[in-house]
Design an enzyme around this catalytic site. Structure first.
Site, PDB file in Angstrom:
ATOM      1  N   ASN A 203     -10.374  19.695 -29.399  1.00  0.00           N
ATOM      2  CA  ASN A 203      -9.202  19.007 -28.870  1.00  0.00           C
ATOM      3  C   ASN A 203      -8.861  19.619 -27.511  1.00  0.00           C
ATOM      4  O   ASN A 203      -9.524  20.567 -27.063  1.00  0.00           O
ATOM      5  CB  ASN A 203      -8.021  19.062 -29.848  1.00  0.00           C
ATOM      6  CG  ASN A 203      -7.589  20.488 -30.184  1.00  0.00           C
ATOM      7  OD1 ASN A 203      -7.677  21.397 -29.354  1.00  0.00           O
ATOM      8  ND2 ASN A 203      -7.119  20.690 -31.414  1.00  0.00           N
ATOM      9  N   LYS A 205      -6.404  21.480 -26.476  1.00  0.00           N
ATOM     10  CA  LYS A 205      -6.009  22.890 -26.533  1.00  0.00           C
ATOM     11  C   LYS A 205      -7.223  23.783 -26.688  1.00  0.00           C
ATOM     12  O   LYS A 205      -7.324  24.836 -26.032  1.00  0.00           O
ATOM     13  CB  LYS A 205      -5.037  23.099 -27.695  1.00  0.00           C
ATOM     14  CG  LYS A 205      -4.578  24.538 -27.854  1.00  0.00           C
ATOM     15  CD  LYS A 205      -3.638  24.686 -29.055  1.00  0.00           C
ATOM     16  CE  LYS A 205      -3.218  26.134 -29.246  1.00  0.00           C
ATOM     17  NZ  LYS A 205      -2.310  26.289 -30.420  1.00  0.00           N
ATOM     18  N   GLU A 206      -8.160  23.396 -27.538  1.00  0.00           N
ATOM     19  CA  GLU A 206      -9.380  24.187 -27.743  1.00  0.00           C
ATOM     20  C   GLU A 206     -10.247  24.192 -26.493  1.00  0.00           C
ATOM     21  O   GLU A 206     -10.887  25.197 -26.181  1.00  0.00           O
ATOM     22  CB  GLU A 206     -10.145  23.640 -28.943  1.00  0.00           C
ATOM     23  CG  GLU A 206      -9.434  23.902 -30.264  1.00  0.00           C
ATOM     24  CD  GLU A 206      -9.815  22.945 -31.376  1.00  0.00           C
ATOM     25  OE1 GLU A 206      -9.372  23.152 -32.514  1.00  0.00           O
ATOM     26  OE2 GLU A 206     -10.558  21.973 -31.105  1.00  0.00           O
ATOM     27  N   ASP A 272     -10.063  16.077 -38.877  1.00  0.00           N
ATOM     28  CA  ASP A 272     -11.102  15.976 -39.912  1.00  0.00           C
ATOM     29  C   ASP A 272     -11.616  14.544 -40.007  1.00  0.00           C
ATOM     30  O   ASP A 272     -12.819  14.304 -40.161  1.00  0.00           O
ATOM     31  CB  ASP A 272     -10.551  16.394 -41.274  1.00  0.00           C
ATOM     32  CG  ASP A 272     -10.087  17.834 -41.316  1.00  0.00           C
ATOM     33  OD1 ASP A 272     -10.553  18.632 -40.484  1.00  0.00           O
ATOM     34  OD2 ASP A 272      -9.259  18.156 -42.184  1.00  0.00           O
TER      35      ASP A 272
END
Length: 330
Positions: A203, A205-206, A272
């Site tokens: 995502n 943020k990652e 997921d």
């Protein structure tokens, strides 16, 4: 994607490796503040548990019609027993779960006032697997890859210690040796260990945390994605952007799929679902002849749909087909 194409998912078998967990919920009503401290008093009305983490990925795959084999390490504890029972209740195989007397089974316990989350309590261990645990898990994974007709390997990393650097390299080499596509949902700790995978799905943020860069504008996002793809050599790079949708990078080309308007109740587990749909699309490969844009669009639709329900829930296949048909006719 046509309705009939979803039938292709039914013949697929996925190997899911990663951090499995229980998502527990205590749901009630707040009507007063505590006289002991400035905190609300919740009158509990119901309690229940659901499969979370990599187990939720497997549940999503199953809901879409595929077969999912789960490999992970859990604790030899009460929570581990409950997780196994939850999987059995869903008709899922548990032979790929390795028990350990030195680890806790992860339980995320959410306290809810109706649909509003007041608190989350995480009971878990996050240390990397020790060599003996890793060796046993490697044997289980190798047996599945060598003896089963696996169509896709899915790695779901929640930074709980199951997916170590060494294990990731072992799985990738094993899958590539069998020409099995590999789909990954990473976390920061092992961000660059996932080399030469098929699809990598962080995502925003990652992505920022992994690269250590600012990603505030569309141009910065595209540059960060190009930098990441150059470092890990993935075929597809798909970044989820919450309410801004999904960005896909493939062969130097970007496709931005904006999010569809939703009545968002809970975003838990949406990643997921996105991963599961993308994995099955990649597994179908040339059979469905899906473009990278189509893969991102379908994953984006599915992720949005589960956000309309409280708690961690798998995708409703019938609802997904209906939504794809509706959007396709707009």
């Amino acid at each position: 994607m046509r309705s009939a194409d979803f039938e292709r998912f039914k013949g697929l078998k996925a190997l899911v490796v990663g951090d499995v967990m229980i998502d527990a919920y205590t749901i009630g009503m707040v009507e007063r503040m505590s006289p002991e401290a400035p905190v609300p008093v919740l009158t509990a009305k119901s309690r229940h548990e659901r499969l979370g983490g990599a187990a939720n990925v497997a549940l999503n795959l199953k809901a879409l019609g595929a077969e999912a084999l789960v490999c992970s390490v859990i604790g030899d504890d009460e929570a581990g027993g409950r997780l196994i029972q939850l999987m059995k209740e869903q008709g899922m195989e548990v032979v790929g779960l390795v028990g350990s007397n030195r680890r806790k089974t992860t339980v995320k316990h959410r306290i809810l006032d109706g649909h509003r989350q007041l608190l989350r309590i995480d009971d878990e261990d996050t240390l990397d697997l020790v060599e003996t645990e890793q060796a046993i898990l490697c044997q289980v994974i190798s047996r599945f890859v060598n003896q089963e007709d696996i169509h896709v390997v899915v790695l779901q990393d929640y930074n709980k210690g199951v997916l170590t650097d060494a294990l990731i390299k072992h799985i990738v080499a094993l899958a590539k040796g069998k020409d099995i596509p590999i789909v990954v949902d990473p976390k920061k700790k092992n961000f660059f260990a996932y080399q030469d995978v098929t699809l990598f799905k962080p995502n925003a943020k990652e992505l920022r945390g992994g690269l250590g860069v600012k990603v505030a504008t569309p141009d910065e996002l595209r540059q960060a994605m190009l930098t990441l793809q150059e470092r890990i050599h993935c075929e597809y790079l798909m970044v989820t952007l919450s309410e801004q949708g999904v960005m896909m990078l493939h062969d130097g080309h970007f496709d931005h799929l904006p999010a569809y308007e939703r009545d968002v109740v809970d975003v838990s587990g949406a990643g997921d679902t996105v991963l599961s749909v993308a994995a099955l699309c990649v597994a179908c490969g040339k059979v469905l002849d899906l473009t990278p844009k189509a893969i991102a669009q379908l994953s984006n639709i599915a992720g949005g749909l589960v956000c309309e329900q409280p708690g961690v829930v798998p995708i409703d296949r019938k609802r997904l087909v209906e939504e794809v048909n509706r959007i396709g006719h707009e």
